[in-house]
Design an enzyme around this catalytic site. Structure first.
Site, PDB file in Angstrom:
ATOM      1  N   GLY A  47     -34.692  17.624  12.259  1.00 19.10           N
ATOM      2  CA  GLY A  47     -33.472  17.280  11.299  1.00 19.10           C
ATOM      3  C   GLY A  47     -33.192  18.493  10.134  1.00 19.10           C
ATOM      4  N   ASP A 181      -4.448  -3.824  -3.798  1.00 20.42           N
ATOM      5  CA  ASP A 181      -5.262  -4.588  -4.532  1.00 20.42           C
ATOM      6  C   ASP A 181      -4.960  -4.038  -6.264  1.00 20.42           C
ATOM      7  OD1 ASP A 181      -6.671  -2.101  -5.209  1.00 20.42           O
ATOM      8  OD2 ASP A 181      -7.900  -2.452  -3.604  1.00 20.42           O
ATOM      9  N   LYS A 204      -6.034  -9.481  -4.046  1.00 20.86           N
ATOM     10  CA  LYS A 204      -6.969 -10.143  -3.078  1.00 20.86           C
ATOM     11  C   LYS A 204      -8.044 -10.845  -3.957  1.00 20.86           C
ATOM     12  CE  LYS A 204      -9.302  -5.829  -2.235  1.00 20.86           C
ATOM     13  NZ  LYS A 204      -9.684  -4.709  -1.388  1.00 20.86           N
ATOM     14  N   ASP A 230      -3.167   3.513  -0.463  1.00 22.40           N
ATOM     15  CA  ASP A 230      -4.287   3.620  -0.928  1.00 22.40           C
ATOM     16  C   ASP A 230      -5.192   4.700  -0.749  1.00 22.40           C
ATOM     17  OD1 ASP A 230      -6.409   2.298  -2.268  1.00 22.40           O
ATOM     18  OD2 ASP A 230      -6.844   0.580  -0.577  1.00 22.40           O
ATOM     19  N   ASP A 234     -11.587   2.022   5.304  1.00 15.49           N
ATOM     20  CA  ASP A 234     -12.731   1.964   6.147  1.00 15.49           C
ATOM     21  C   ASP A 234     -12.859   1.215   7.359  1.00 15.49           C
ATOM     22  OD1 ASP A 234     -15.626   2.284   6.694  1.00 15.49           O
ATOM     23  OD2 ASP A 234     -16.267   1.854   4.776  1.00 15.49           O
TER      24      ASP A 234
END
EC number: 2.7.6.1
Length: 339
Positions: A47, A181, A204, A230, A234
């Protein structure tokens, strides 16, 4: 005075299509072929990441195009190692073009004994030899202060303004911009001012992390075409819930303009089944096959703005001129004509 050296681009594996599009746009602007520096960015069996640059970069003005999106740690390490390779190869200047700045949501200590990871990442980038950062819509603008090097934070709102004025032409009197928000009000207000639309807020309250217990709409959205604005989508839970609440309060349609389409977990399914007519995102994060296949997701390119920002940085001319949608309109020629 502008440099005589041509800008050179190099990319990791995070978003190779965007890097190639930026190189193509720069070729059009410069009238000469601007390609990506020939290099390999590979992984050993365990890796570990290995980078080898095949071209001479001594004295060159280098731009690394690499968002630190999922897998965030791998892509961040690629960026750091590419920078180290360029520094040890005597590059004149190294600029990191980070379309999506990962770890930006960890910009403060939310409770005791937690890290400020965005600051840690900033320290790592500077130590690797990076001398300038170019990014788009930082989650928190104060992250610029985490660096002791110049940080140019571009904005997606001028692009979204062009898109909204093009797609809602003749309907702009009905358009209302909505912040999902209270924390995102300044971002939503910026777009609202650009397109001359009123502003509403969805307040919210969370029951526990990841769950929204209650939402309240501040402002009258009755009969309005609502544009939720926004920086990050996600899992899309909050976004889809906000769209439902707006429709329940009398909105005619709900569309969303989100800069970074993280779209993890159940996000695609939620967006597909949502009352939203469209989710507009940019290509700062390489879209997956599922994202491309989703009928109500539309992707706006960022290669034109990044190509121009790189050229302006190289030339020593203003990057802030790209904050104005009128400046961007000719850069996005063909997409938003007739405005």
């Amino acid at each position: 005075m502008p440099n005589l050296i041509e800008p050179k681009l190099i990319s990791g594996n995070a978003n190779m299509p965007l890097a190639k599009d930026v190189a193509k746009r720069m070729s059009m602007h410069r009238g000469i072929n601007v390609g990506l520096v020939d290099a390999r960015v590979e992984r050993f069996n365990d890796g570990e990441i290995f980078v080898e640059v095949y071209e001479n970069v001594r004295g060159e003005d280098m731009f690394i195009i690499q968002p630190t999106s999922n897998p965030a740690n791998d892509n961040l390490m690629e960026l750091l190692i590419i920078s180290d390779a360029l520094r040890r190869s005597s590059a004149s200047r190294i600029t990191a073009v980070i379309p999506y700045f990962g770890y930006a949501r960890q910009d403060r200590r939310s409770k005791a004994r937690t890290p400020i990871t965005a600051k840690l990442v900033a320290n790592m980038l500077v130590e690797s030899g990076i001398e300038r950062i170019l990014t788009l819509d930082l989650h928190a603008t104060q992250i610029q202060g985490f660096f002791d090097i110049p940080v140019d934070n571009l904005y997606a709102s001028p692009i979204f303004a062009l898109d909204a004025m093009h797609n809602f032409k003749g309907q702009m009197d009905d358009v209302m911009v909505v912040s999902p928000d209270v924390g995102g009000v300044s971002r939503a207000r910026d777009l609202a001012q650009r397109i001359g639309a009123p502003l509403s807020i969805v307040d919210k309250r969370r029951g526990k992390p990841g769950e929204v217990a209650e939402m309240t709409v501040i402002g009258d959205v009755t009969g309005r075409t609502c544009l939720i604005v926004d920086d990050i989508v996600d899992t899309a839970g909050t976004l889809c819930k906000a769209a439902e609440v707006l429709m329940e309060h009398g909105a005619k349609e709900v569309h969303s303009y989100i800069t970074h389409g993280v779209l993890s977990g159940p996000a695609i399914e939620r967006v597909s089944n949502s009352v939203m007519k469209n989710l507009v995102i940019t290509d700062t994060i390489q879209p997956t096959a599922a994202v491309k296949a989703c009928e109500n997701i539309r992707i706006v390119p960022t290669a034109p703005i990044f190509a121009q920002a790189i050229l302006n940085t190289w030339n020593g001319t203003s990057v802030s001129s790209l904050f104005d949608h009128k400046t961007l309109q000719p850069i996005y020629e063909g997409m938003y004509s007739g405005l």
